[in-house]
Design an enzyme around this catalytic site. Structure first.
Site, PDB file in Angstrom:
ATOM      1  N   ASP A  67     -27.025  29.467  98.505  1.00 59.47           N
ATOM      2  CA  ASP A  67     -26.111  29.003  99.545  1.00 59.47           C
ATOM      3  C   ASP A  67     -26.805  28.827 100.889  1.00 59.47           C
ATOM      4  OD1 ASP A  67     -26.552  31.719  99.853  1.00 59.47           O
ATOM      5  OD2 ASP A  67     -24.471  32.310  99.561  1.00 59.47           O
ATOM      6  N   ASP A 136     -16.100  41.751  99.718  1.00 56.64           N
ATOM      7  CA  ASP A 136     -14.850  41.339  99.062  1.00 56.64           C
ATOM      8  C   ASP A 136     -15.098  40.926  97.602  1.00 56.64           C
ATOM      9  OD1 ASP A 136     -16.158  38.926  99.333  1.00 56.64           O
ATOM     10  OD2 ASP A 136     -14.684  38.007 100.676  1.00 56.64           O
ATOM     11  N   HIS A 138     -17.457  38.859  96.509  1.00 50.16           N
ATOM     12  CA  HIS A 138     -17.947  37.489  96.276  1.00 50.16           C
ATOM     13  C   HIS A 138     -19.393  37.460  95.799  1.00 50.16           C
ATOM     14  CE1 HIS A 138     -19.113  37.242 100.800  1.00 50.16           C
ATOM     15  NE2 HIS A 138     -20.240  37.305 100.124  1.00 50.16           N
ATOM     16  N   GLU A 143     -15.742  32.921  97.742  1.00 47.31           N
ATOM     17  CA  GLU A 143     -14.771  33.862  98.285  1.00 47.31           C
ATOM     18  C   GLU A 143     -13.606  34.062  97.309  1.00 47.31           C
ATOM     19  OE1 GLU A 143     -15.843  35.484 100.545  1.00 47.31           O
ATOM     20  OE2 GLU A 143     -16.115  34.504 102.472  1.00 47.31           O
TER      21      GLU A 143
END
Ligand code: GLP
Length: 260
Positions: A67, A136, A138, A143
């Site tokens: 990413d 979280d 991810h 997400e």
């Protein structure tokens, strides 16, 4: 999924680096999927050591990063281009033209994402994908509620991710709101996956990913569907795993297991 619990961060990083090195030793032109974040720093450090001290060769390797932030130039100190150069590429002998990182400054994201997927395919697919995990749950920047079959695309970051990553920027407002990221579906096509998680603040998502239901609310849980995922954790990150003793028992019994 195999969970490997190590006593501390350094041990965990070394063990994970050796999985990558073993693949490179049998397939010198392997395609590596690379990750950023603070957790993989130890694995890069060990791979660099193996290169400099033990001659681990990267001259035929191709890499694809997961990413990149949208809007940051390659020279920005918080861009993932910069991170990779500083922490890994400048210390090993991967040919420049074999390094692929999503562009955070392209003018046509859709076309770029398609091209990125195509390049992965043309290079024969990813042999081993390194992953961290967000607070979280991810993986890359997928997400919560990301499709579990998603491909490389533009993604809006969650507020918690922006808060978590604000520590690297001067102020919170400087953290980009968008990223370009490989999809969960892209990641699941890697032949081998090596995920690393360290520290008590990851214990909850580690447990949810390994032992919870497969859900797009915790995109790392999709790795339960992957046939060859190694989940490296340190003691703190393993603390909420219900089956912890069993994972240790599996490792203990390994040397005596019948050869497949
Ligand atoms: C970012 C990256 C992820 C990484 C996560 C956790 O969101 N896109 O690939 O896993 O941060 O980072 P850290 O290892 O610093 O906790």
């Amino acid at each position: 999924m195999e969970v490997i619990i190590k006593t501390n961060y350094d041990e965990m990083s070394r063990a994970a680096a050796h999985v990558v090195a073993d693949i490179l030793n049998t397939k010198p032109n392997a395609v590596l999927g690379l990750a950023t974040g603070s957790t993989p720093l130890g694995i890069y450090k060990e791979l660099v050591r193996l290169h400099q001290e033990e001659g681990l060769d990267f001259s035929q390797v191709t890499t694809f990063n997961l990413d990149e932030y949208v809007g940051l130039s390659v020279l920005h100190s918080q861009s993932y281009h910069y991170f990779m150069h500083e922490n890994f590429f400048k210390h090993v002998n991967i040919p420049k033209q074999n390094v692929y990182i999503p562009s955070g400054t392209t003018r046509n994201y859709q076309a770029f994402c398609q091209w990125y997927e195509q390049r992965i395919e043309e290079c024969g697919g990813i042999d081993v994908q390194i992953l961290g995990i967000g607070a979280d749950g991810h993986i890359a920047f997928n997400e919560p509620t990301s499709s579990l079959s998603s491909r490389t695309r533009l993604k809006t970051l969650e507020r918690q991710t922006i808060d978590d990553n604000a520590r690297f920027f001067e102020k919170r407002e400087d953290v980009p709101s968008y990223a370009i990221t490989m999809g969960v579906g892209t990641i699941l096509e890697a032949r081998q996956i090596v995920l690393l998680a360290s520290g008590a603040n990851k214990a909850h998502v580690v447990a949810a990913s390994v032992e919870g239901p497969v859900t797009s609310m915790v995109t790392a849980s999709a790795l339960q569907m992957h046939p060859a995922t190694l989940f490296f954790v340190d003691k703190e990150a393993s603390s909420e795993l219900k089956m912890r003793d069993y994972y240790d028992w599996i490792q203990e019994k390994k040397p005596g297991a019948p050869q497949i």
